[in-house]
Design a protein around this motif. Structure first.
Motif, PDB file in Angstrom:
ATOM      1  N   ALA A  23      -0.082   1.490  -4.271  1.00  0.00           N
ATOM      2  CA  ALA A  23      -0.492   2.109  -3.266  1.00  0.00           C
ATOM      3  C   ALA A  23      -0.631   1.075  -2.087  1.00  0.00           C
ATOM      4  CB  ALA A  23      -1.715   2.723  -3.387  1.00  0.00           C
ATOM      5  N   PHE A  24      -1.141  -0.011  -2.578  1.00  0.00           N
ATOM      6  CA  PHE A  24      -1.379  -1.240  -1.150  1.00  0.00           C
ATOM      7  C   PHE A  24      -0.214  -1.529  -0.846  1.00  0.00           C
ATOM      8  CE2 PHE A  24      -5.905  -1.691  -2.835  1.00  0.00           C
ATOM      9  CZ  PHE A  24      -6.556  -1.334  -1.691  1.00  0.00           C
ATOM     10  N   ALA A  25       0.846  -1.606  -1.340  1.00  0.00           N
ATOM     11  CA  ALA A  25       2.206  -2.172  -1.126  1.00  0.00           C
ATOM     12  C   ALA A  25       2.822  -1.195  -0.218  1.00  0.00           C
ATOM     13  CB  ALA A  25       3.164  -2.423  -2.273  1.00  0.00           C
ATOM     14  N   ALA A  26       2.547   0.179  -0.427  1.00  0.00           N
ATOM     15  CA  ALA A  26       3.182   1.191   0.281  1.00  0.00           C
ATOM     16  C   ALA A  26       2.201   1.337   1.650  1.00  0.00           C
ATOM     17  CB  ALA A  26       2.927   2.497  -0.499  1.00  0.00           C
ATOM     18  N   LEU A  27       1.209   1.064   1.396  1.00  0.00           N
ATOM     19  CA  LEU A  27       0.100   1.131   2.864  1.00  0.00           C
ATOM     20  C   LEU A  27       1.079  -0.173   3.869  1.00  0.00           C
ATOM     21  CD1 LEU A  27      -2.069   2.036   4.564  1.00  0.00           C
ATOM     22  CD2 LEU A  27      -3.570   0.345   3.192  1.00  0.00           C
ATOM     23  N   TRP A  28       1.120  -1.212   3.145  1.00  0.00           N
ATOM     24  CA  TRP A  28       1.688  -2.287   4.078  1.00  0.00           C
ATOM     25  C   TRP A  28       2.884  -1.931   4.532  1.00  0.00           C
ATOM     26  CZ3 TRP A  28       4.615  -6.804   1.332  1.00  0.00           C
ATOM     27  CH2 TRP A  28       5.184  -7.670   2.391  1.00  0.00           C
ATOM     28  N   ALA A  29       3.870  -1.377   3.723  1.00  0.00           N
ATOM     29  CA  ALA A  29       5.207  -0.741   4.423  1.00  0.00           C
ATOM     30  C   ALA A  29       4.936   0.193   5.502  1.00  0.00           C
ATOM     31  CB  ALA A  29       5.729  -0.407   3.367  1.00  0.00           C
ATOM     32  N   LEU A  30       3.791   0.940   5.282  1.00  0.00           N
ATOM     33  CA  LEU A  30       3.700   2.206   6.408  1.00  0.00           C
ATOM     34  C   LEU A  30       3.146   1.277   7.379  1.00  0.00           C
ATOM     35  CD1 LEU A  30       3.252   5.178   7.188  1.00  0.00           C
ATOM     36  CD2 LEU A  30       1.107   5.001   6.220  1.00  0.00           C
ATOM     37  N   THR A  31       2.149   0.272   7.363  1.00  0.00           N
ATOM     38  CA  THR A  31       1.658  -0.435   8.592  1.00  0.00           C
ATOM     39  C   THR A  31       2.623  -0.964   9.331  1.00  0.00           C
ATOM     40  OG1 THR A  31      -0.481  -0.338   7.385  1.00  0.00           O
ATOM     41  CG2 THR A  31       0.018  -2.183   9.272  1.00  0.00           C
ATOM     42  N   ARG A  32       3.806  -1.549   8.421  1.00  0.00           N
ATOM     43  CA  ARG A  32       4.940  -2.424   9.292  1.00  0.00           C
ATOM     44  C   ARG A  32       5.480  -1.461   9.993  1.00  0.00           C
ATOM     45  NH1 ARG A  32       7.437  -4.214   4.704  1.00  0.00           N
ATOM     46  NH2 ARG A  32       8.562  -2.359   4.873  1.00  0.00           N
ATOM     47  N   ASP A  33       5.975  -0.409   9.449  1.00  0.00           N
ATOM     48  CA  ASP A  33       6.735   0.541  10.418  1.00  0.00           C
ATOM     49  C   ASP A  33       6.273   1.228  11.229  1.00  0.00           C
ATOM     50  OD1 ASP A  33       8.827  -0.232   8.172  1.00  0.00           O
ATOM     51  OD2 ASP A  33       8.615   1.691   6.995  1.00  0.00           O
ATOM     52  N   LEU A  34       4.951   1.631  11.218  1.00  0.00           N
ATOM     53  CA  LEU A  34       4.094   2.483  11.943  1.00  0.00           C
ATOM     54  C   LEU A  34       3.687   1.546  13.264  1.00  0.00           C
ATOM     55  CD1 LEU A  34       3.429   5.512  12.680  1.00  0.00           C
ATOM     56  CD2 LEU A  34       1.214   4.958  11.409  1.00  0.00           C
ATOM     57  N   VAL A  35       2.953   0.279  13.119  1.00  0.00           N
ATOM     58  CA  VAL A  35       2.232  -0.362  14.123  1.00  0.00           C
ATOM     59  C   VAL A  35       2.737  -1.636  14.314  1.00  0.00           C
ATOM     60  CG1 VAL A  35       0.054  -1.130  14.497  1.00  0.00           C
ATOM     61  CG2 VAL A  35       0.054   0.643  13.244  1.00  0.00           C
ATOM     62  N   GLY A  36       3.255  -2.038  13.079  1.00  0.00           N
ATOM     63  CA  GLY A  36       3.892  -3.435  13.217  1.00  0.00           C
ATOM     64  C   GLY A  36       2.799  -4.721  12.731  1.00  0.00           C
ATOM     65  N   VAL A  37       3.380  -5.626  11.961  1.00  0.00           N
ATOM     66  CA  VAL A  37       2.487  -6.609  11.313  1.00  0.00           C
ATOM     67  C   VAL A  37       3.141  -7.555  10.728  1.00  0.00           C
ATOM     68  CG1 VAL A  37       2.262  -5.329   8.992  1.00  0.00           C
ATOM     69  CG2 VAL A  37       0.271  -6.792   9.933  1.00  0.00           C
TER      70      VAL A  37
END
Length: 167
Positions: A23-37
């Motif tokens: 779940a955390f890895a998927a949250l990181w991917a979502l953050t990368r795609d949505l906000v950028g990080v």
């Protein structure tokens, strides 16, 4: 604001037995795609004990998952923890004003930060912490970060279930 695609996050939560890591890895991917990080971490906050703990990092060599540390009372904590508002600093001076590890942050190529509070049942349970190059977190990206709050809450609740042996 564009409706985020939660499908990969939802699938990771629903189908993976490797929880809460998936779940955390998927949250990181979502953050990368949505906000950028560039640097992505998640911290818990325990207001009763007055401690915080890093529970996920995409750069574990520089920012490892760690034990608890005292939560300090600053203007950052009043804004993020007390007022439940997102904190943004778009230059290294703004970061240095609130984080003692600003030199390490800068050495990783990061000079802007957004800290998104994760609120469950009226209480800040943690933060999603995103860092990137100077000036990166525009008002549009800050608005987009609102969509991270629900998946962030899911991750924290899964962490609590896992700690209780319920996952």
């Amino acid at each position: 604001m564009q409706v985020p695609d939660y499908s990969v996050f939802t699938k990771a939560v629903a189908e993976s037995r490797d929880q809460p890591e998936a779940a955390f890895a998927a949250l990181w991917a979502l953050t990368r795609d949505l906000v950028g990080v560039k640097l992505f971490t998640v911290m818990t906050h325990d207001g009763r004990k007055g401690v915080a703990q890093r529970i996920y990092s995409n750069m574990p060599e520089a920012y490892p998952v760690s034990g608890t540390k005292p939560a300090n009372e600053t203007h950052w904590s009043r804004q993020v923890i007390g007022e439940k508002q997102t904190f943004v600093a778009n230059d290294i001076e703004g970061i240095a004003a609130v984080f003692s590890d600003h030199e390490l942050i800068k050495s990783l190529g990061c000079e802007s930060v957004i800290n998104v509070p994760i609120v469950v049942a009226g209480e800040v349970r943690g933060t999603i912490n995103c860092l990137h190059e100077a000036g990166f977190y525009t008002p549009e990206r800050v608005d987009a970060s609102e969509a991270l709050k629900l998946p962030g809450a899911v991750c924290l609740l899964m962490t609590e279930l896992n700690a209780k042996g319920a996952l």
